[in-house]
Design an enzyme around this catalytic site. Sequence first.
Site, mmCIF file in Angstrom:
data_model
loop_
_atom_site.group_PDB
_atom_site.id
_atom_site.type_symbol
_atom_site.label_atom_id
_atom_site.label_comp_id
_atom_site.label_asym_id
_atom_site.label_seq_id
_atom_site.Cartn_x
_atom_site.Cartn_y
_atom_site.Cartn_z
ATOM 1 N N ASP A 1 -0.069 8.878 3.778
ATOM 2 C CA ASP A 1 -0.263 7.913 2.698
ATOM 3 C C ASP A 1 -1.739 7.492 2.637
ATOM 4 O O ASP A 1 -2.264 6.950 3.614
ATOM 5 C CB ASP A 1 0.632 6.695 2.962
ATOM 6 C CG ASP A 1 0.699 5.736 1.795
ATOM 7 O OD1 ASP A 1 -0.253 5.697 1.003
ATOM 8 O OD2 ASP A 1 1.709 5.016 1.683
ATOM 9 N N HIS B 1 -3.134 5.057 0.933
ATOM 10 C CA HIS B 1 -3.331 3.702 0.424
ATOM 11 C C HIS B 1 -3.795 2.705 1.485
ATOM 12 O O HIS B 1 -3.901 1.511 1.212
ATOM 13 C CB HIS B 1 -2.043 3.200 -0.228
ATOM 14 C CG HIS B 1 -1.622 4.016 -1.404
ATOM 15 N ND1 HIS B 1 -0.828 5.139 -1.274
ATOM 16 C CD2 HIS B 1 -1.908 3.904 -2.721
ATOM 17 C CE1 HIS B 1 -0.632 5.670 -2.471
ATOM 18 N NE2 HIS B 1 -1.267 4.948 -3.358
ATOM 19 N N CYS C 1 -5.933 6.771 -5.244
ATOM 20 C CA CYS C 1 -5.126 7.520 -4.272
ATOM 21 C C CYS C 1 -5.102 9.018 -4.568
ATOM 22 O O CYS C 1 -5.048 9.835 -3.651
ATOM 23 C CB CYS C 1 -3.712 6.957 -4.185
ATOM 24 S SG CYS C 1 -2.730 7.085 -5.682
#
Length: 279
Positions: free
Chosen positions: A237, A239, A115
């Site tokens: 994000d 992910h 990440c």
Amino acid sequence: MSGTELPSPRIRRKQVLDPPKAPISVSTCPSCFGLVRVPRFRALTLPTASSRKDREPVIRPASADTFLSALELLKDVHLGLALPCHGPARLALLSGHYLYYHYGCDGLDDRGWGCGYRTLQTLCSWPEGQSSSVPGLAAIQAALEDMGDKPPGFRDSRDWIGCVEASLCLEHFGGLQGRLCHVPRGAGLLGELERLYSHFMEGGGPVMVGGDADAQSKALLGICEGPGPETYILILDPHYWGTPKNSSELQAAGWVGWQKVSSVFDSNSFYNLCLTRRT
């Protein structure tokens, strides 16, 4: 950096997120640092989360070249989002354009450790929103090892990176500036809202954020102060695992969206910020 996910509830996800990492004791240090210009063989002293000891070899696809140029990535995925409140007192968003880099977007399965790299790639795609100058994960690791920030053997590992490494790589690859800011505890981010507001109002790009107890890297894209006491932060994000069809899919699933500052950050975690600026 990678670790515990955002504490706020969100729509159920499809993939495994980064495992938490052990907290690191942090000595007292100034709340923020200015623009980082570090010679190649000097190590920064900003607190960082510990790297993984159980290194595993990275299996890179044959197409993973130094720079990624042929990816079908979505651009500016926050556009079209509704504001988190009616009649905000202040609103500031990043200028320019960016690409959304996420787990597996180049064919490499980096779930559980990538990440920080993906967030860095999003920063490198700014302000034009192009992939032509964005380094691949192998190139990032090679650069950090060559400049002396990482020890021999960092290449082809699954060790995490965070804001300190991102600051070094921004200048190394793209000529962008990464202004580092350290916040000893998550609650202290409330004291950095004015800094973030000024950053976006002055034409700044995405802001990378990550910590120790909450070590999952993500990007901040804007700030919104409501007419009431609540303040919201726009979070991207990295992910996500899969191939998103459009921005609406990501927005509906919560991969990009507004979150309350009062609840989204872990009060037990320190945080580093990397504020992206043009040179």
